[in-house]
Design an enzyme around this catalytic site. Sequence first.
Site, PDB file in Angstrom:
ATOM      1  N   HIS A 176       0.832  -1.217   0.000  1.00 37.33           N
ATOM      2  CA  HIS A 176       0.000   0.000   0.000  1.00 37.33           C
ATOM      3  C   HIS A 176       0.865   1.266   0.000  1.00 37.33           C
ATOM      4  O   HIS A 176       0.426   2.316   0.471  1.00 37.33           O
ATOM      5  CB  HIS A 176      -0.948   0.062   1.213  1.00 37.33           C
ATOM      6  CG  HIS A 176      -1.663  -1.208   1.491  1.00 37.33           C
ATOM      7  ND1 HIS A 176      -2.920  -1.484   0.998  1.00 37.33           N
ATOM      8  CD2 HIS A 176      -1.289  -2.310   2.203  1.00 37.33           C
ATOM      9  CE1 HIS A 176      -3.298  -2.690   1.406  1.00 37.33           C
ATOM     10  NE2 HIS A 176      -2.328  -3.212   2.124  1.00 37.33           N
ATOM     11  N   SER A 204      14.622  21.520 -17.135  1.00 36.81           N
ATOM     12  CA  SER A 204      13.477  22.393 -17.349  1.00 36.81           C
ATOM     13  C   SER A 204      13.948  23.655 -18.058  1.00 36.81           C
ATOM     14  O   SER A 204      15.057  24.129 -17.820  1.00 36.81           O
ATOM     15  CB  SER A 204      12.859  22.753 -15.992  1.00 36.81           C
ATOM     16  OG  SER A 204      12.130  23.956 -16.084  1.00 36.81           O
ATOM     17  N   LYS A 242      16.121  21.996 -12.075  1.00 36.70           N
ATOM     18  CA  LYS A 242      15.421  20.734 -12.292  1.00 36.70           C
ATOM     19  C   LYS A 242      16.245  19.680 -13.035  1.00 36.70           C
ATOM     20  O   LYS A 242      16.920  19.968 -14.008  1.00 36.70           O
ATOM     21  CB  LYS A 242      14.129  20.975 -13.095  1.00 36.70           C
ATOM     22  CG  LYS A 242      13.076  21.772 -12.372  1.00 36.70           C
ATOM     23  CD  LYS A 242      12.592  21.105 -11.084  1.00 36.70           C
ATOM     24  CE  LYS A 242      11.824  19.831 -11.310  1.00 36.70           C
ATOM     25  NZ  LYS A 242      10.511  20.063 -11.921  1.00 36.70           N
ATOM     26  N   GLU A 280       9.387   8.597 -17.103  1.00 37.25           N
ATOM     27  CA  GLU A 280       8.011   9.070 -17.303  1.00 37.25           C
ATOM     28  C   GLU A 280       7.476   8.654 -18.664  1.00 37.25           C
ATOM     29  O   GLU A 280       6.316   8.289 -18.809  1.00 37.25           O
ATOM     30  CB  GLU A 280       7.961  10.594 -17.174  1.00 37.25           C
ATOM     31  CG  GLU A 280       8.147  11.052 -15.732  1.00 37.25           C
ATOM     32  CD  GLU A 280       8.272  12.568 -15.637  1.00 37.25           C
ATOM     33  OE1 GLU A 280       7.521  13.166 -14.876  1.00 37.25           O
ATOM     34  OE2 GLU A 280       9.143  13.137 -16.324  1.00 37.25           O
TER      35      GLU A 280
END
Length: 503
Positions: free
Chosen positions: A198, A319, A325, A332
């Site tokens: 979980h 970024s 970043k 992704e």
Amino acid sequence: MKDSPRKRLPTAQSIAQWCKASLSSEKHLLVKSISSTTRFKVADKPWGGVFREATDRRVERFTESISFDRRLAEQDITGSKAHARMLARVGLISEEECLQITQGLEEIGREIAEGRFPFRVELEDIHMHVERALIERIGDVGRKLHTARSRNDQVATDMRLWIREAIDDLLASLRRLQAAFVGRCDRDGDCILPGYTHLQRAQPILAAHYWLAYCEKFERDRQRLVDCRSRVNLCPLGSAALAGTSLPVDRHAVAEALDFAAPTANSLDSVSDRDFVAEFLFCLSLIAVHLSHWAEEWILWSTCEFNFLRLPQGFCTGSSIMPQKINPDVLELIRGKAARVIGSLQQILVLLKGLPLAYNRDLQEDKLPVFESFDTVRDSLELAAPLVTQTEINRAAVQERLDRGYLDATTLMEYLILRGIPQRSAHEAVGRLVLAAMDRNCRLVDLPLAIFQEVVTTLDESVREVLGPESAVRRMRSFGSTAPEAVRQQIEAWKRRLESETL
Ligand code: ARG
């Protein structure tokens, strides 16, 4: 509109010419004379004989598949060569004709491979392109190649040949990824990680146990592909349009020449069957799902919040506005591209659900989802392998977190069970000890003995030896558990398995 010659009916003169030609000795010359002297040859199509009107340009654009099925060129040529050899063997063409066809096909194959081949939308698909090019090269002999064959069995054969190769590629890519996971075991397999259920801290596990968990998943993916391959590996060629052929073909010989296990059994089924496509896309989907949840986990684990992993910068991007970043874009996109693959499975199932027997043109739509999903999964696998190898575990951050979350609570409960306490009572007792530790903001091992004894009177100082993540891992007994010895055996088994195959 101006009347084009294509639209006119055959004239008396052209029919007379045809009749004259039919008296000539060479039968293939007779056939040539039909198409070259009569005026009902429409739109220059191999199927144009019966047509009086040319194909609308918009229809040509709408129905073409050459823009994508050119990827089947190699398979199409391989299939055609085997078909020609069989035609020669059964006497439907001569050995000399077979040689001419084979050489012509090989030349065409080279042209296509070298990007010198002109593709034209009017010729619809790869099958008609190759055949037309052959006829242009070797003349009327080329017109014999399509004997005892239809594009329906031809395209089914091409797809099976293509998917068979794709499966072999994927099996190798999956092996490389598994090798990357196994390769981690010697490096940092001993590191203890918090295991989650979980997404809440659960029990400690060895990093090697974690690496090998993914090896198992990808092994099932390999087995599914191998199983799928056995149903892909049957040859539909010779089923012709749907009913078979009255010509004396030898389907077993073609199947064997193309390295298929056998010819397909039922011609009607053969030209309509795309189960193997759906199965292949399911296999790809499950690989994509496995990759996606692995990627999701590592995206989380590489955040500042987790800080368990340091991703290689070569696999991250930045970024355009926030200078600090370093984003996990590859992970992704592996996660994101899984959507395409799952979508393609849906696409093929919906494509097939309404089709009556046998071939329907809808089936042409099976190709793009197959090509796209294969490319996506293969590329994802090929990026996943170096990512697995080059990512570092941040041991210090992991170690520091192991003390939190009572990862040893279950071990303590099992210790109590071994001392004769019923499981339910042991569970409740440890629950109370965890509560006491939470109140004190300390680990279980830090509780004073008096607290342990308040909950379980028979406990003494030795209880502390069973506590802590190292002990929790070491005390594991069961087959397949994270016990160091069990994991060591699994690492060895994996290494042997990988060594026995060339990667
Ligand atoms: N391009 C077609 C396909 O991919 C080839 C088969 C065409 N057959 C036909 N009868 N029109 O399905």
